[in-house]
Write a protein that holds these residues in place. Structure first.
Motif, PDB file in Angstrom:
ATOM      1  N   GLY A 216       0.773  -1.240  -0.037  1.00 28.36           N
ATOM      2  CA  GLY A 216      -0.021  -0.070  -0.024  1.00 28.36           C
ATOM      3  C   GLY A 216       0.834   1.327  -0.168  1.00 28.36           C
ATOM      4  N   LEU A 217       0.115   2.210   0.007  1.00 30.63           N
ATOM      5  CA  LEU A 217       0.877   3.926  -0.146  1.00 30.63           C
ATOM      6  C   LEU A 217       1.654   4.410   1.267  1.00 30.63           C
ATOM      7  N   SER A 218       1.440   3.329   2.303  1.00 28.95           N
ATOM      8  CA  SER A 218       1.906   3.941   3.586  1.00 28.95           C
ATOM      9  C   SER A 218       3.516   3.648   3.599  1.00 28.95           C
ATOM     10  N   VAL A 219       3.991   3.296   2.912  1.00 30.51           N
ATOM     11  CA  VAL A 219       5.448   2.804   2.866  1.00 30.51           C
ATOM     12  C   VAL A 219       6.296   3.977   2.916  1.00 30.51           C
ATOM     13  N   PRO A 220       7.142   4.422   3.771  1.00 29.23           N
ATOM     14  CA  PRO A 220       8.037   5.622   3.509  1.00 29.23           C
ATOM     15  C   PRO A 220       9.021   5.445   2.200  1.00 29.23           C
ATOM     16  N   VAL A 221       9.235   6.927   1.886  1.00 33.15           N
ATOM     17  CA  VAL A 221      10.272   6.921   0.693  1.00 33.15           C
ATOM     18  C   VAL A 221      11.628   6.406   1.196  1.00 33.15           C
TER      19      VAL A 221
END
Length: 198
Positions: free
Chosen positions: A41-46
């Protein structure tokens, strides 16, 4: 190559092409980020994406100033591939079967990619700006296949492309986790397709 609304481009400093190593880094970041967003999902940090790609956070930031611009680049690439696929199917001898197969394909792709699912079914992205470019307009691509299927008498005449997309998003909202989750989603796709049949 042009620059999109979030500054995503394959060139740096004007129209100069990226050096080979910079281009490889950019492609590596995109590949890893796509895998990570799809699985987690989109919550993984850069910084985690940078670590898994084997580059520094600054390298990611040079190509993609924000996490949103990184995901947007991935999303546009995926949408473009879906539109190309629909374009290739437009000459099919079975317009009805092609429409229903493409519908199921889109649900399957969205179901395999948590990030894509979250973006299509949630806020945060200007979907109207994206679909204003026909290269990324999956609704328009689905609509073209829909019209061909309707002309062949395979789909109800009152179904619109927006109806089909609403049904697609509803199918994606069905959790696919668990032993029979995938079967439940496939069943929902079958129900949606049956409801659209002429």
């Amino acid at each position: 190559m042009g620059i999109d609304q979030d500054g995503v481009a394959a060139v740096a400093h004007g129209d100069r092409p990226l050096r080979a190593d910079a281009r490889r880094n950019r492609e590596r970041v995109l590949t890893v980020a796509q895998e990570v967003f799809a699985a987690e999902g989109l919550s993984v940090p850069v910084h985690e994406i940078a670590r898994r790609a084997g580059v520094g956070t600054g390298t990611v930031s040079r190509h993609f100033p924000t996490k949103r611009s990184l995901f947007r680049a991935i999303l546009l690439e995926r949408l473009h591939s879906y539109v190309r696929r629909a374009d290739e199917l437009c000459d099919s001898d079975d317009p009805g079967g092609t429409f229903f197969s493409y519908f199921a394909f889109l649900v399957h792709e969205g179901g395999m990619d948590r990030g894509l699912s979250e973006s299509l079914s949630g806020p945060g992205f200007d979907k109207h700006a994206i679909v204003s470019n026909s290269d990324y307009d999956v609704t328009g691509a689905l609509g073209r296949l829909l019209v061909r299927a309707q002309d062949a008498g395979a789909v109800r005449a009152d179904v619109t492309a927006d109806d089909a997309m609403a049904l697609l998003v509803a199918c994606l909202s069905r959790p696919a986790e668990g032993d029979d989750g995938a079967d439940a989603r496939r069943r929902l796709v079958d129900i949606a397709c049956q409801g659209m049949r002429a």
